[in-house]
Design an enzyme around this catalytic site. Structure first.
Site, PDB file in Angstrom:
ATOM      1  N   HIS A   1       0.874  -1.187   0.000  1.00 30.19           N
ATOM      2  CA  HIS A   1       0.000   0.000   0.000  1.00 30.19           C
ATOM      3  C   HIS A   1       0.908   1.233   0.000  1.00 30.19           C
ATOM      4  O   HIS A   1       1.368   1.680   1.048  1.00 30.19           O
ATOM      5  CB  HIS A   1      -0.938  -0.019   1.212  1.00 30.19           C
ATOM      6  CG  HIS A   1      -1.920  -1.148   1.160  1.00 30.19           C
ATOM      7  ND1 HIS A   1      -2.918  -1.210   0.211  1.00 30.19           N
ATOM      8  CD2 HIS A   1      -2.036  -2.275   1.903  1.00 30.19           C
ATOM      9  CE1 HIS A   1      -3.624  -2.316   0.382  1.00 30.19           C
ATOM     10  NE2 HIS A   1      -3.108  -2.985   1.404  1.00 30.19           N
ATOM     11  N   GLU A  45      -1.280  -6.734  -2.354  1.00 23.28           N
ATOM     12  CA  GLU A  45      -2.320  -5.696  -2.200  1.00 23.28           C
ATOM     13  C   GLU A  45      -1.857  -4.349  -2.752  1.00 23.28           C
ATOM     14  O   GLU A  45      -2.142  -3.299  -2.162  1.00 23.28           O
ATOM     15  CB  GLU A  45      -2.684  -5.537  -0.709  1.00 23.28           C
ATOM     16  CG  GLU A  45      -3.125  -6.824  -0.041  1.00 23.28           C
ATOM     17  CD  GLU A  45      -3.553  -6.655   1.414  1.00 23.28           C
ATOM     18  OE1 GLU A  45      -3.761  -5.505   1.858  1.00 23.28           O
ATOM     19  OE2 GLU A  45      -3.670  -7.676   2.108  1.00 23.28           O
ATOM     20  N   ASP A  53      -1.485  -0.878  -4.146  1.00 22.73           N
ATOM     21  CA  ASP A  53      -2.159   0.314  -4.670  1.00 22.73           C
ATOM     22  C   ASP A  53      -1.254   1.513  -4.378  1.00 22.73           C
ATOM     23  O   ASP A  53      -0.401   1.449  -3.498  1.00 22.73           O
ATOM     24  CB  ASP A  53      -3.609   0.515  -4.176  1.00 22.73           C
ATOM     25  CG  ASP A  53      -3.812   0.429  -2.677  1.00 22.73           C
ATOM     26  OD1 ASP A  53      -2.835   0.554  -1.917  1.00 22.73           O
ATOM     27  OD2 ASP A  53      -4.976   0.273  -2.263  1.00 22.73           O
TER      28      ASP A  53
HETATM   29  C1  XIL Z   1      -9.286  -3.481   3.711  1.00 25.93           C
HETATM   30  C2  XIL Z   1     -10.451  -3.555   2.747  1.00 25.93           C
HETATM   31  O1  XIL Z   1     -10.004  -3.131   1.478  1.00 25.93           O
HETATM   32  C3  XIL Z   1     -11.617  -2.719   3.201  1.00 25.93           C
HETATM   33  O2  XIL Z   1     -12.756  -2.985   2.401  1.00 25.93           O
HETATM   34  C4  XIL Z   1     -11.957  -3.001   4.665  1.00 25.93           C
HETATM   35  O3  XIL Z   1     -12.957  -2.086   5.102  1.00 25.93           O
HETATM   36  C5  XIL Z   1     -10.730  -2.881   5.536  1.00 25.93           C
HETATM   37  O4  XIL Z   1      -9.698  -3.742   5.034  1.00 25.93           O
HETATM   38  N1  XIL Z   1      -4.439  -4.785   4.740  1.00 25.93           N
HETATM   39  C6  XIL Z   1      -5.149  -5.938   4.531  1.00 25.93           C
HETATM   40  C7  XIL Z   1      -6.478  -5.861   3.893  1.00 25.93           C
HETATM   41  O5  XIL Z   1      -4.638  -7.030   4.780  1.00 25.93           O
HETATM   42  O6  XIL Z   1      -7.327  -6.886   4.336  1.00 25.93           O
HETATM   43  C8  XIL Z   1      -7.125  -4.517   4.103  1.00 25.93           C
HETATM   44  O7  XIL Z   1      -8.336  -4.466   3.352  1.00 25.93           O
HETATM   45  C9  XIL Z   1      -6.183  -3.416   3.693  1.00 25.93           C
HETATM   46  C10 XIL Z   1      -4.924  -3.447   4.518  1.00 25.93           C
END
Ligand code: XIL
Length: 398
Positions: free
Chosen positions: A278, A307, A309
């Site tokens: 992230h 994940e 972004d």
């Molecule tokens: C986030 C989701 O994108 C949202 O919809 C939810 O409200 C909160 O969680 N790390 C993770 C993910 O491992 O599961 C998280 O996802 C983002 C951060």
């Protein structure tokens, strides 16, 4: 992580989730791609792919040994928005997801509060629908997640359980969930975010302060048990640690580096280490990302980006400048290049592919535009950065 909107209570989200579940089930059953015989389904998918890029998609561009994935929107913050469940109702969303990606991750649908909302009840429908959709579209699935400090149901967090009961509850959950999808999930994020942000140790402490209930109550040894139970339930699934803030070589990633070696020395079935990714353009790019993945690879582990972004602080008018778009594209490209350069980095997932459903504006004040497509599914420079990097790697024989 800063919260700009008060997160909905677990109960509120659970009620919305449950209320939607029967509708989703009905819809999933009625949707042609879910119910039609295989040949028809494949024809429909080919037509859909044609409408949304044809050959010109990320999964087509990718080297064969790299799964390119997205999170599947649903649950979590989505339950509080003024749109219907994207996976069930947004046809264009489903079609693009099938056309563009070769791996799917449930964004919330396999988290404890969602899949296990009461002690004696599992809400499997949404995850079942994702796994079925993936199979119909020849996609693999990443399971997310079994052992976490966050998004746990109230019955668990407020329950007055003995240590022995808690241990049995965790074992039953892992065996039930992993067992149900055995052979159909390629990788499981078994343990998510178990290390403190400063890398000083495991998340021990009250849940209200981000403590992990399992480690706090049952001790560090429960981590190994979680991996062992998952492995028993599905010996084929690759079992991962997953975290944020571990992109580069730092105290937090080094904590994992040592933990994984300890566990492997004890024969614990740990297969992989994943970085979430992230990122934000307001911070520098973690230039040692590849070196970090490489050191885990050298331990004999698979690695993954799970994940990704890249958010940005938006100007007043809400529209990213072209410099911001270029920087974002650069961050996407470099993260992908790092993965491609590491031999056993076989899975690369972005946390949603359209801004329409991104979690970013809900969780990060004034930030947004973090995904590779606009609200209208228009491809951004970041999309093309991924596509051309994948093509180059494929041509280069990765
Ligand atoms: C986030 C989701 O994108 C949202 O919809 C939810 O409200 C909160 O969680 N790390 C993770 C993910 O491992 O599961 C998280 O996802 C983002 C951060």
């Amino acid at each position: 992580m800063r919260l700009h909107r008060t997160p909905p209570t677990t109960t509120a989200r659970r009620l919305v989730g449950l209320a939607l579940a029967p509708t989703m089930l009905a819809l999933a059953a009625a949707a042609p791609s879910a119910a039609a015989p295989r040949a028809d389904a494949q024809q429909a998918q080919a037509q859909a792919a044609q409408r949304h890029g044809g050959q010109d998609t990320l999964r087509r561009a990718a080297p064969r040994d790299l799964a390119v994935g997205t999170a599947v929107a649903g649950g979590g913050h989505h339950a509080e928005q003024d749109y219907a469940d994207p996976f069930a109702y947004d046809v264009e969303y489903r079609e693009r997801m099938a056309a563009e990606f070769s791996s799917l991750s449930p964004e919330n649908q396999a988290k404890w509060e969602y899949i296990h909302p009461r002690r004696d009840f599992y809400n499997f429908y949404p995850m079942d629908a994702i796994v079925r959709f993936a199979e119909e579209n020849r996609q693999v699935v990443r399971g997310h997640t079994l052992f976490w400090h966050s998004q746990n149901p109230e019955w668990l967090e407020q329950g007055d359980f003995t240590d022995e009961e808690l241990r049995a509850i965790l074992k039953e959950h892992i065996q039930t969930v992993v067992g149900r999808y055995a052979g159909r999930v390629q990788q499981w994020d078994v343990a998510n975010e178990i290390v403190r942000d400063d890398g000083s140790g495991l998340r021990v402490g009250p849940t209200s302060e981000g403590g992990n209930i399992w480690i706090t109550r049952l001790g560090e040894g429960i981590i190994a048990d979680a991996f062992r139970w998952a492995h028993e339930a599905d010996p084929r699934a690759k079992l991962f640690f997953n975290d944020y803030g571990v992109e580069g070589i730092n105290a937090k990633s080094t904590y994992y580096y040592e933990l994984v070696q300890d566990l492997k020395a004890q024969g614990v079935p740990v297969d992989g280490f994943a970085i979430q990714g992230h990122l934000s353009t307001q911070y520098g790019f973690p230039g040692d990302l590849q070196a970090n993945l490489q050191r885990f690879d050298a331990l004999g582990l698979e690695t993954a980006v799970t994940e990704l972004d890249v958010r940005m602080v938006l100007p007043e008018n809400g529209i990213p400048t072209s410099a911001q778009q270029a920087q974002q594209a650069d961050y996407y490209r470099r993260t992908l290049q790092a993965c491609l350069a590491v031999e056993e980095c076989n899975s690369f997932t972005i946390w949603g592919f359209t801004d329409k459903y991104s979690w970013v504006p809900v969780f990060f004040a004034a930030e947004g535009s973090a995904t590779v497509m606009t609200d209208d599914y228009e491809r951004k420079p970041a999309y093309y950065a991924l596509q051309s990097t994948l093509r180059d790697a494929r041509r280069g024989g990765r």
